[in-house]
Design an enzyme around this catalytic site. Sequence first.
Site, PDB file in Angstrom:
ATOM      1  N   ASN A 120      -7.868  -2.883  14.403  1.00  0.00           N
ATOM      2  CA  ASN A 120      -9.388  -3.298  14.063  1.00  0.00           C
ATOM      3  C   ASN A 120      -9.297  -4.516  12.952  1.00  0.00           C
ATOM      4  O   ASN A 120     -10.461  -4.974  12.471  1.00  0.00           O
ATOM      5  CB  ASN A 120     -10.063  -1.961  13.125  1.00  0.00           C
ATOM      6  N   ASP A 132       0.846  -1.314  -0.003  1.00  0.00           N
ATOM      7  CA  ASP A 132      -0.110  -0.102  -0.059  1.00  0.00           C
ATOM      8  C   ASP A 132       0.777   1.146   0.132  1.00  0.00           C
ATOM      9  O   ASP A 132       2.169   1.224   0.231  1.00  0.00           O
ATOM     10  CB  ASP A 132      -0.881   0.060   1.154  1.00  0.00           C
ATOM     11  N   GLU A 152      -9.974  -1.998   5.277  1.00  0.00           N
ATOM     12  CA  GLU A 152     -10.543  -1.795   6.509  1.00  0.00           C
ATOM     13  C   GLU A 152     -11.707  -2.707   6.652  1.00  0.00           C
ATOM     14  O   GLU A 152     -12.224  -3.059   5.511  1.00  0.00           O
ATOM     15  CB  GLU A 152     -10.915  -0.384   6.380  1.00  0.00           C
ATOM     16  N   HIS A 158      -7.453  -4.998  10.100  1.00  0.00           N
ATOM     17  CA  HIS A 158      -7.304  -4.561   8.793  1.00  0.00           C
ATOM     18  C   HIS A 158      -5.682  -5.206   8.391  1.00  0.00           C
ATOM     19  O   HIS A 158      -4.861  -5.223   9.142  1.00  0.00           O
ATOM     20  CB  HIS A 158      -7.352  -2.982   8.268  1.00  0.00           C
TER      21      HIS A 158
END
Length: 242
Positions: free
Chosen positions: A136, A67, A143, A138
């Site tokens: 979370n 990314d 996400e 990811h």
Amino acid sequence: MNILKFHSDEDLAQAGANLVVSLLQSKPKAVLGLATGSSPVGVYEKLVEMYRKGLVSFSKASSFNLDEYVGLPADHPQSYRSFMNQHLFSHIDIDMAATHVPDGNAADLAAECAAYDQMLEDQGPVDLQILGIGSNGHIGFNEPDASLSGGTHVVDLLPGTREANARFFDKPEDVPNQAVTMGIGGILKAKQILLLVRGEAKAEAVRQAIEGPITTQCPASLLQSHPNVVVLLDEGAAKWLK
């Protein structure tokens, strides 16, 4: 999943580096999938050490990063291209032309995403994909959501993710709102996946990813569907595992 727990960060990092070196020794032209963030830094440090000792060469290898932020110039100190140069590329013999990071400044981001997927298709599959995990759940910047994208795409970063990354920037508002990320489908195409997780703050995400149901609300849980995943955890990250 092959899950290993370590008492020290150094041992965890060495185990991860050994896996990369073993791959390159048996397949010098390996395609590496690389990640940024705090989790893989120790592994990169060990790889640099092992390269300097003459134990490994990256000269025939290529790499694809997961990314990149949207809107940060490649030479910005917090861009992921800069991160990779600082922690790995500038210290080893890899051909910089063979290192690929998504272009978060492309005029046409949709075209950039499609081109990145085409490069992965043409030069892949990735032999070993390194991953961290967000608190979370990811992976990459995929996400939690009602559905997940298979290919490389632009994602709106959730407030919690921007807050977690704010420590790397001068001001919280400097954290970009978007990123380009390899999709879940692209990640799962890798022949082998190496998940590195350190710290008790990630323990619940690790528990959900490894022992919870497979759900898009915890993107890392989709790793349960992959046939070859190695998970390296410190004691904090492994705290809630049965």
